[in-house]
Write an enzyme that holds these catalytic residues in place. Structure first.
Site, PDB file in Angstrom:
ATOM      1  N   GLU A 160       6.234   0.913  -2.517  1.00 19.78           N
ATOM      2  CA  GLU A 160       4.990   0.761  -2.014  1.00 19.78           C
ATOM      3  C   GLU A 160       4.982  -0.275  -1.045  1.00 19.78           C
ATOM      4  OE1 GLU A 160       2.127   0.685  -4.947  1.00 19.78           O
ATOM      5  OE2 GLU A 160       3.385   2.144  -6.475  1.00 19.78           O
TER       6      GLU A 160
ATOM      7  N   GLU B 115      -7.224   2.712  -2.462  1.00 20.29           N
ATOM      8  CA  GLU B 115      -7.519   2.641  -3.866  1.00 20.29           C
ATOM      9  C   GLU B 115      -8.300   1.228  -3.945  1.00 20.29           C
ATOM     10  OE1 GLU B 115      -4.957   1.786  -7.909  1.00 20.29           O
ATOM     11  OE2 GLU B 115      -3.835   1.927  -6.162  1.00 20.29           O
TER      12      GLU B 115
END
Length: 413
Positions: free
Chosen positions: A221, A332
């Site tokens: 990520e 998020e």
């Protein structure tokens, strides 16, 4: 001669009981204080050991205007090589192969002195010399905020889950591409400075490349985040992440644990990214490009702002050692529900995607490298939106979407 407590005549028992309570109970309290003192010393020792492990000797240190200290560390002595699988690792300064149709121009070579496509505040006070990499120095207060040295820089959940192990709610607005094998992805990420409501909440814009399922998965990520609990401020910062066991024991952000090998000397993970986009004004973006070095060691290379930044060695992974099974892009936030109300922590620009250009945050130039090693836009995509009244995502075209939101509002109490 002193008598044992309770062995006296009745009229003496009250006196003796008072003696016992006065001397014995306070002595127990003293013992507790000593235990606490010992625990504090142990924690202090762990923190000092962790700081020594994280902060490698610097050939040069640069004090950033935002308060960070950037250490220029010998590239051969970076934290990656503390990993037992990388003890005899030979650094790859560039991949041995690039995706089909892609050839970086010479100005973006890692040995070039040309300016990166974005800036970080520490650049104002100096640069790291060739043969070193910039690492944001970890401070004692950083580890104290994490609760323990072992927890620093780690995650406790998978992005699919709505609640983590600590009971904190995670909200998402994400585009998911799956149904194939994936050997890379491209994303141009809009840069904002979202506001977070509480120091224990964060806001992230990022990509995920994963292999496996919710029970067992690997992931790599990268993106940008505002995370006061991790960094001690509300600035937007660059980060990378990896795990090969679903965030259980391995992996961490940036270079806070051994694994990721950095080769670029101009970009520092964990450091602030500036300037930000402005509402109705200039829009800033940051490009992330991941590709597997199929003809070489199979390492997962990461390019940031058109520079080969570094790589996750294939040997770190089991499921990701071959290919990824899904790619995700989006936002998020964490929501601790203070006062039983939804958080006002923002995602993206803090505005809903319906507001469109110049106001809503976006991802564009989305591409994947598929099972045929062909780079293409997402074809098998779908959205994961946990609470569209709080944060939403609207696909504008196959390689472009708007996302984000303000959190609490009349439709998201």
């Amino acid at each position: 001669m002193a008598l044992p407590c309770g062995s006296e005549m009745r009229w003496l028992r009250v006196v003796k009981m008072t003696f016992c309570l006065f001397f014995i109970i306070p002595m127990s309290s003293v013992g507790n204080r000593n235990t606490n003192t010992i625990f504090s010393k142990k924690q202090k020792l762990e923190i000092q050991q962790q700081l020594k492990r994280l902060n490698k000797p610097a050939l040069k240190s640069i004090e950033s205007p935002d308060g960070d200290i950037i250490d220029c560390v010998d590239i051969n002595k970076q934290p990656a090589f503390d990993h037992p699988l990388l003890k005899n690792h030979t650094i790859q300064m560039r991949p041995s192969s690039y995706p089909k149709g892609f050839s970086p121009d010479e100005s973006n070579d890692v040995s070039s002195n040309s300016e990166p496509k974005f800036s970080q505040p520490w650049h104002l006070n100096g640069r790291c010399p060739e043969g070193t990499i910039p690492i944001r120095r970890t401070k004692e207060e950083d580890l104290l905020r994490a609760g323990s040295a072992a927890n620093y820089g780690r995650k406790k959940h998978h992005f699919i889950l709505s609640t983590d192990n600590a009971g904190i709610i995670h909200e998402h607005a994400v585009l998911v591409e799956d149904g194939d094998k994936y050997y890379g992805m491209l994303a141009n990420m809009n840069v904002w400075n979202p506001k977070t409501m509480d120091s224990n909440e964060f806001s992230i814009s990022q990509f995920w490349m994963t292999a496996g399922d919710s029970a067992d998965f690997d992931t790599i990520e990268a993106g940008i985040t505002v995370d006061d609990n991790l960094y001690g401020d509300y600035q937007t910062r660059l980060f990378t992440y990896w795990t090969d066991d679903g965030y259980k024991r391995t992996g961490c952000r940036n270079l806070d644990c051994p694994g990721f090998v950095q080769v670029n000397n101009q970009i520092a993970t964990g450091a602030t990214v500036t300037p930000y986009s402005s509402y109705g004004g200039d829009q800033r973006t940051l490009e992330f490009y991941v590709y597997k070095d199929i003809d070489g060691n199979g390492d997962w290379w990461l390019r940031i702002a058109e520079r080969d930044f570094g790589y996750w060695p294939s040997s770190l992974f089991s499921l990701l050692s071959n290919s990824a099974s899904s790619v995700q892009w989006g936002g998020e936030v964490t929501n601790i529900m203070l006062g039983d109300k939804h958080t006002t922590t923002q995602m993206g620009s803090g505005h809903f995607p319906e507001e469109g250009p110049g106001k809503a945050s976006f991802f564009n130039t989305l591409n994947v490298i598929d099972g045929k090693t062909v780079q293409r836009p997402p074809w098998n995509s779908h959205t994961v939106i946990t609470n569209p009244n709080c944060y939403n995502l609207i696909v504008n075209s196959e390689d472009f979407f708007y996302y984000g939101g303000p959190g609490r509002n009349p439709n998201c109490p």
